[in-house]
Scaffold this motif. Structure first.
Motif, PDB file in Angstrom:
ATOM      1  N   ALA A   1      -3.509  13.905  11.737  1.00  0.00           N
ATOM      2  CA  ALA A   1      -4.627  13.381  10.942  1.00  0.00           C
ATOM      3  C   ALA A   1      -5.573  14.507  10.536  1.00  0.00           C
ATOM      4  CB  ALA A   1      -5.374  12.313  11.733  1.00  0.00           C
ATOM      5  N   ILE A   2      -5.807  15.427  11.452  1.00  0.00           N
ATOM      6  CA  ILE A   2      -6.661  16.591  11.159  1.00  0.00           C
ATOM      7  C   ILE A   2      -6.029  17.434  10.058  1.00  0.00           C
ATOM      8  CG2 ILE A   2      -7.390  18.832  12.104  1.00  0.00           C
ATOM      9  CD1 ILE A   2      -7.988  17.320  14.748  1.00  0.00           C
ATOM     10  N   GLY A   3      -4.724  17.696  10.177  1.00  0.00           N
ATOM     11  CA  GLY A   3      -4.039  18.497   9.162  1.00  0.00           C
ATOM     12  C   GLY A   3      -4.075  17.847   7.796  1.00  0.00           C
ATOM     13  N   ALA A   4      -3.837  16.535   7.768  1.00  0.00           N
ATOM     14  CA  ALA A   4      -3.848  15.808   6.496  1.00  0.00           C
ATOM     15  C   ALA A   4      -5.246  15.804   5.879  1.00  0.00           C
ATOM     16  CB  ALA A   4      -3.352  14.378   6.712  1.00  0.00           C
TER      17      ALA A   4
ATOM     18  N   TRP B   1      -8.244  14.248  23.425  1.00  0.00           N
ATOM     19  CA  TRP B   1      -9.539  14.859  23.744  1.00  0.00           C
ATOM     20  C   TRP B   1      -9.776  16.190  23.017  1.00  0.00           C
ATOM     21  CZ3 TRP B   1     -14.179  14.088  25.649  1.00  0.00           C
ATOM     22  CH2 TRP B   1     -14.908  15.158  26.151  1.00  0.00           C
ATOM     23  N   GLU B   2      -8.844  17.125  23.174  1.00  0.00           N
ATOM     24  CA  GLU B   2      -9.003  18.448  22.536  1.00  0.00           C
ATOM     25  C   GLU B   2      -9.144  18.316  21.025  1.00  0.00           C
ATOM     26  OE1 GLU B   2      -6.328  22.502  21.856  1.00  0.00           O
ATOM     27  OE2 GLU B   2      -5.406  20.637  22.574  1.00  0.00           O
ATOM     28  N   GLU B   3      -8.328  17.440  20.435  1.00  0.00           N
ATOM     29  CA  GLU B   3      -8.313  17.317  18.982  1.00  0.00           C
ATOM     30  C   GLU B   3      -9.550  16.603  18.440  1.00  0.00           C
ATOM     31  OE1 GLU B   3      -5.928  18.910  17.269  1.00  0.00           O
ATOM     32  OE2 GLU B   3      -5.266  19.559  19.250  1.00  0.00           O
ATOM     33  N   LEU B   4     -10.124  15.697  19.235  1.00  0.00           N
ATOM     34  CA  LEU B   4     -11.356  15.029  18.799  1.00  0.00           C
ATOM     35  C   LEU B   4     -12.448  16.056  18.536  1.00  0.00           C
ATOM     36  CD1 LEU B   4     -11.574  12.026  21.326  1.00  0.00           C
ATOM     37  CD2 LEU B   4     -10.743  11.956  18.963  1.00  0.00           C
ATOM     38  N   LEU B   5     -12.554  17.027  19.431  1.00  0.00           N
ATOM     39  CA  LEU B   5     -13.561  18.084  19.280  1.00  0.00           C
ATOM     40  C   LEU B   5     -13.305  18.907  18.031  1.00  0.00           C
ATOM     41  CD1 LEU B   5     -13.468  18.979  23.035  1.00  0.00           C
ATOM     42  CD2 LEU B   5     -15.542  18.246  21.875  1.00  0.00           C
ATOM     43  N   LEU B   6     -12.030  19.162  17.734  1.00  0.00           N
ATOM     44  CA  LEU B   6     -11.687  19.953  16.549  1.00  0.00           C
ATOM     45  C   LEU B   6     -11.979  19.181  15.266  1.00  0.00           C
ATOM     46  CD1 LEU B   6      -8.330  21.587  17.693  1.00  0.00           C
ATOM     47  CD2 LEU B   6     -10.603  22.597  17.683  1.00  0.00           C
ATOM     48  N   ALA B   7     -11.666  17.892  15.245  1.00  0.00           N
ATOM     49  CA  ALA B   7     -11.933  17.081  14.050  1.00  0.00           C
ATOM     50  C   ALA B   7     -13.417  17.105  13.700  1.00  0.00           C
ATOM     51  CB  ALA B   7     -11.466  15.650  14.273  1.00  0.00           C
ATOM     52  N   ALA B   8     -14.259  16.988  14.723  1.00  0.00           N
ATOM     53  CA  ALA B   8     -15.708  16.964  14.489  1.00  0.00           C
ATOM     54  C   ALA B   8     -16.233  18.343  14.106  1.00  0.00           C
ATOM     55  CB  ALA B   8     -16.430  16.441  15.725  1.00  0.00           C
ATOM     56  N   SER B   9     -15.804  19.380  14.818  1.00  0.00           N
ATOM     57  CA  SER B   9     -16.349  20.717  14.548  1.00  0.00           C
ATOM     58  C   SER B   9     -15.852  21.276  13.219  1.00  0.00           C
ATOM     59  CB  SER B   9     -16.008  21.679  15.692  1.00  0.00           C
ATOM     60  OG  SER B   9     -14.613  21.844  15.806  1.00  0.00           O
ATOM     61  N   ASN B  10     -14.686  20.812  12.771  1.00  0.00           N
ATOM     62  CA  ASN B  10     -14.188  21.202  11.439  1.00  0.00           C
ATOM     63  C   ASN B  10     -14.755  20.321  10.332  1.00  0.00           C
ATOM     64  OD1 ASN B  10     -12.574  23.421  12.176  1.00  0.00           O
ATOM     65  ND2 ASN B  10     -10.914  22.067  12.815  1.00  0.00           N
ATOM     66  N   ARG B  11     -15.611  19.372  10.716  1.00  0.00           N
ATOM     67  CA  ARG B  11     -16.339  18.521   9.774  1.00  0.00           C
ATOM     68  C   ARG B  11     -15.392  17.733   8.869  1.00  0.00           C
ATOM     69  NH1 ARG B  11     -21.544  20.272   9.321  1.00  0.00           N
ATOM     70  NH2 ARG B  11     -21.893  18.219   8.388  1.00  0.00           N
TER      71      ARG B  11
ATOM     72  N   MET C   1       0.868  -1.183   0.000  1.00  0.00           N
ATOM     73  CA  MET C   1       0.000   0.000   0.000  1.00  0.00           C
ATOM     74  C   MET C   1       0.899   1.225   0.000  1.00  0.00           C
ATOM     75  SD  MET C   1      -1.384  -0.424   3.961  1.00  0.00           S
ATOM     76  CE  MET C   1      -2.388   1.042   4.023  1.00  0.00           C
ATOM     77  N   ASP C   2       0.343   2.357  -0.379  1.00  0.00           N
ATOM     78  CA  ASP C   2       1.210   3.547  -0.484  1.00  0.00           C
ATOM     79  C   ASP C   2       0.753   4.679   0.440  1.00  0.00           C
ATOM     80  OD1 ASP C   2      -1.077   4.339  -1.798  1.00  0.00           O
ATOM     81  OD2 ASP C   2      -0.131   4.596  -3.755  1.00  0.00           O
ATOM     82  N   THR C   3       0.145   4.315   1.569  1.00  0.00           N
ATOM     83  CA  THR C   3      -0.231   5.285   2.592  1.00  0.00           C
ATOM     84  C   THR C   3       1.027   5.948   3.163  1.00  0.00           C
ATOM     85  OG1 THR C   3      -2.174   3.986   3.169  1.00  0.00           O
ATOM     86  CG2 THR C   3      -1.403   5.531   4.829  1.00  0.00           C
ATOM     87  N   GLU C   4       0.941   7.253   3.420  1.00  0.00           N
ATOM     88  CA  GLU C   4       2.038   7.985   4.072  1.00  0.00           C
ATOM     89  C   GLU C   4       1.926   7.748   5.578  1.00  0.00           C
ATOM     90  OE1 GLU C   4       5.390  10.447   4.317  1.00  0.00           O
ATOM     91  OE2 GLU C   4       4.390   9.796   2.485  1.00  0.00           O
ATOM     92  N   PHE C   5       2.894   7.030   6.142  1.00  0.00           N
ATOM     93  CA  PHE C   5       2.865   6.727   7.580  1.00  0.00           C
ATOM     94  C   PHE C   5       3.701   7.770   8.321  1.00  0.00           C
ATOM     95  CE2 PHE C   5       4.065   4.678  11.519  1.00  0.00           C
ATOM     96  CZ  PHE C   5       2.874   4.079  11.919  1.00  0.00           C
ATOM     97  N   ILE C   6       3.104   8.386   9.353  1.00  0.00           N
ATOM     98  CA  ILE C   6       3.814   9.424  10.111  1.00  0.00           C
ATOM     99  C   ILE C   6       3.978   8.967  11.560  1.00  0.00           C
ATOM    100  CG2 ILE C   6       3.861  11.859  10.789  1.00  0.00           C
ATOM    101  CD1 ILE C   6       1.813  12.418   8.581  1.00  0.00           C
ATOM    102  N   PRO C   7       5.194   8.594  11.972  1.00  0.00           N
ATOM    103  CA  PRO C   7       5.405   8.299  13.395  1.00  0.00           C
ATOM    104  C   PRO C   7       5.487   9.616  14.174  1.00  0.00           C
ATOM    105  CG  PRO C   7       7.422   7.909  12.135  1.00  0.00           C
ATOM    106  CD  PRO C   7       6.394   8.400  11.169  1.00  0.00           C
ATOM    107  N   VAL C   8       4.695   9.733  15.236  1.00  0.00           N
ATOM    108  CA  VAL C   8       4.652  10.985  16.006  1.00  0.00           C
ATOM    109  C   VAL C   8       5.033  10.709  17.454  1.00  0.00           C
ATOM    110  CG1 VAL C   8       2.951  12.159  14.541  1.00  0.00           C
ATOM    111  CG2 VAL C   8       2.167  10.606  16.342  1.00  0.00           C
ATOM    112  N   GLU C   9       5.099  11.771  18.263  1.00  0.00           N
ATOM    113  CA  GLU C   9       5.594  11.589  19.636  1.00  0.00           C
ATOM    114  C   GLU C   9       4.493  11.434  20.667  1.00  0.00           C
ATOM    115  OE1 GLU C   9       4.483  15.797  19.845  1.00  0.00           O
ATOM    116  OE2 GLU C   9       5.192  14.464  18.295  1.00  0.00           O
ATOM    117  N   SER C  10       3.226  11.526  20.248  1.00  0.00           N
ATOM    118  CA  SER C  10       2.122  11.328  21.192  1.00  0.00           C
ATOM    119  C   SER C  10       0.817  11.156  20.426  1.00  0.00           C
ATOM    120  CB  SER C  10       1.982  12.525  22.145  1.00  0.00           C
ATOM    121  OG  SER C  10       1.368  13.617  21.470  1.00  0.00           O
ATOM    122  N   GLU C  11      -0.203  10.700  21.131  1.00  0.00           N
ATOM    123  CA  GLU C  11      -1.509  10.551  20.491  1.00  0.00           C
ATOM    124  C   GLU C  11      -2.138  11.901  20.182  1.00  0.00           C
ATOM    125  OE1 GLU C  11      -0.776   6.815  22.885  1.00  0.00           O
ATOM    126  OE2 GLU C  11      -0.580   8.967  23.278  1.00  0.00           O
ATOM    127  N   HIS C  12      -1.870  12.893  21.004  1.00  0.00           N
ATOM    128  CA  HIS C  12      -2.359  14.246  20.703  1.00  0.00           C
ATOM    129  C   HIS C  12      -1.828  14.679  19.338  1.00  0.00           C
ATOM    130  CE1 HIS C  12      -2.685  18.665  20.983  1.00  0.00           C
ATOM    131  NE2 HIS C  12      -3.626  18.462  21.886  1.00  0.00           N
TER     132      HIS C  12
END
Length: 393
Positions: free
Chosen positions: A66-69, A89-99, A49-60
Motif C-alpha cells: 500500500a505504501i509503494g502504491a 507496526w514498522e510500516e505504519l510509522l513509514l506510511a505516516a512519516s512519508n506523508r 470496480m476496477d481497483t487493482e487487488f494484490i493478494p500478499v503473504e502477510s499484513e506487513h
C-alpha cells in the motif's frame, strides 16, 4: 436520494470502498476483517470496480505494498485486525512519516495473548503513536460514513497523512443493522480524484521517498508531521460539514449525548456508546442528570475540546476498552486526565477498564458506574480510581 438497506459493518465498509473505487488494495485475511477484502475482491471480479487487488503473504507486506502504491501516485488502502496491525507496526510509522494519505479499515480485535478473536481496542491503541489519524464508529452507519470521509481528510494538503477507519470486531463488523446508503455518483463527487503533487511515477520530476534523514533534518520532519496531525482537526470538521450537506448526518470530533446539563458524564468510544446511551435515557426518566460523551476522533486527540465539554459536570467516568499495563489506567484515562489538568478543569475522574476480549458491557453496569460517581461527589465515598468492570468473581 438515500438507499435504505440492511448490512453488516464489514458489508457497509466494503460498499463504501466500491463506491470510492480506489486504485490499489493489497490485503491479507485476518478475523474479523477478512470479509472486507473478500467482498471487495468479489466486486472487482464482477466488474463493479476496477481497483487493482494484490493478494500478499502477510499484513506487513500488505502495508508495504500500500505504501509503494501510494508513493507511486495511486490511491491505496488495506484492511486488517489485531495481530495483523501489530505485524504492520514498522510500516505504519513509514506510511505516516512519508506523508502518504492511504487508508486502513481496522476492525478492532484484542491483541494476544491469551489468543482471542473478539473486540477490544488494544490493536488501535497499540498504534496510537504511529502518526495515523484514527476515527472510531459506534455502529454500521458510522463505519460507512467515516470511510466516505476518509480520503478527503487524509489527502487534504494541510494534512497528507494516513487514516484508520475503526469499527468494533463482530459487534458491528458482523452484526446486521438498518443503514442508509448514498448513490454512487454522489459519493464519487464527494471524494473526488486523487491528484498528488509529488509521486514516484511522475515523469521528469524525480523524487525520493523515505530516504535517510540526517540529524539536521529529521527533527523538523517529525515536527511537520505533528503539525499536520493538528491541522487534521480542522479538516475533519470541514469534511464533516460538507458530508452533512449531502447526507443529512452530522459528525464532529465527538458526540455529546444529553450532556448539556449533566452532572455525571461517561466518556466512551465505539459500539459500547450505544449501551451507555440506553442507560442514560432510562436514568433521565428517573430524573438523573447524566450524559455520554462519545469520542469519535482519537487521533488527533481533541484534548482542549474534551476539557471544554466536561468542565461544567461534577464527575466523569473514562471508559477504556484497552489495558495499558502501566499500573495507572488505560490510554483514554491517561490522555483525557492530562487534557483536563492542562485546561485546569478539576473535576472528579474515575478510569474504568471494560469489555476486554469481547466481555459484555451491560446497561446495569452503566447504572452502577453513574451511581458510584454520584456517591463519590454527594457523599464523599472514596472510589478506586482505576478499576475493571464485569470481572468474574
Amino acid at each position: 436520494m438515500a438507499i435504505k438497506e440492511r448490512m453488516s459493518g464489514n458489508e457497509a465498509v466494503s460498499y463504501a470502498i466500491r463506491q470510492v473505487n480506489p486504485d490499489v488494495m493489497p490485503a491479507f485475511p485476518i478475523t474479523p476483517s477478512t470479509e472486507i477484502p473478500q467482498m471487495v475482491s468479489t466486486y472487482i471480479a464482477n466488474g463493479e470496480m476496477d481497483t487493482e487487488f494484490i493478494p500478499v503473504e502477510s499484513e506487513h507486506s500488505s502495508m508495504s505494498a500500500a505504501i509503494g502504491a501510494e508513493a507511486a501516485g495511486a490511491r491505496s488502502l488495506t484492511a486488517t485486525s489485531s495481530a495483523g496491525l501489530a505485524l504492520m507496526w514498522e510500516e505504519l510509522l513509514l506510511a505516516a512519516s512519508n506523508r502518504l494519505p492511504l487508508a486502513l479499515t481496522l476492525v478492532n480485535r484484542t491483541l494476544s495473548g491469551p489468543i482471542n478473536i473478539n473486540c477490544d481496542h488494544s490493536d488501535g491503541m497499540g498504534a496510537r503513536d504511529t502518526g495515523w489519524i484514527q476515527i472510531y464508529a459506534e455502529n454500521n452507519q458510522e463505519a460507512y460514513d467515516n470511510f466516505i470521509q476518509a480520503y478527503p481528510i487524509a489527502e487534504d494538503k494541510r494534512v497528507h497523512l494516513p487514516i484508520m477507519i475503526c469499527q468494533d470486531g463482530f459487534i458491528t463488523s458482523h452484526a446486521v443493522e438498518n443503514i442508509e446508503l448514498m448513490e454512487d455518483e454522489l459519493v464519487k463527487d464527494f471524494v473526488g480524484e486523487y491528484e498528488p503533487e509529488e509521486y514516484l511515477l511522475n515523469p521528469g520530476k524525480p523524487i525520493a521517498v523515505g530516504p535517510y534523514s540526517v540529524t539536521n533534518y529529521a527533527m523538523e520532519a517529525k515536527k511537520n508531521q505533528e503539525t499536520a496531525l493538528e491541522n487534521a482537526k480542522e479538516v475533519i470538521l470541514e469534511v464533516a460539514k460538507k458530508f452533512k450537506e449531502i447526507s443529512g448526518r452530522e459528525y464532529g470530533l465527538f458526540e455529546e449525548y444529553k450532556t448539556e446539563d449533566a452532572d455525571y458524564i461517561m466518556l466512551i468510544m465505539g459500539s459500547a456508546a450505544g449501551t451507555a446511551k440506553e442507560a442514560v435515557d432510562n436514568l433521565r426518566e428517573q430524573g438523573k442528570k447524566v450524559g455520554v460523551l462519545k469520542l469519535r476522533v482519537f487521533r488527533p486527540f481533541p484534548a482542549e475540546e474534551i476539557a471544554k465539554a466536561l468542565k461544567d459536570c461534577k464527575a466523569v467516568a473514562i471508559m477504556d476498552r484497552c489495558e495499558s499495563y502501566n499500573g495507572n489506567g488505560g490510554p483514554l484515562g491517561s490522555e483525557v486526565t492530562a487534557g483536563l489538568y492542562r485546561s485546569k478543569v478539576m473535576i472528579e475522574v474515575v478510569n474504568y477498564i471494560y469489555g476486554l476480549a469481547g466481555r459484555d458491557f451491560t446497561v446495569n453496569e452503566v447504572y452502577d458506574i453513574f451511581a458510584e460517581l454520584e456517591e463519590a461527589v454527594e457523599n464523599g465515598k472514596k472510589v478506586e480510581q482505576y478499576q475493571y468492570i464485569g470481572l468474574r468473581k
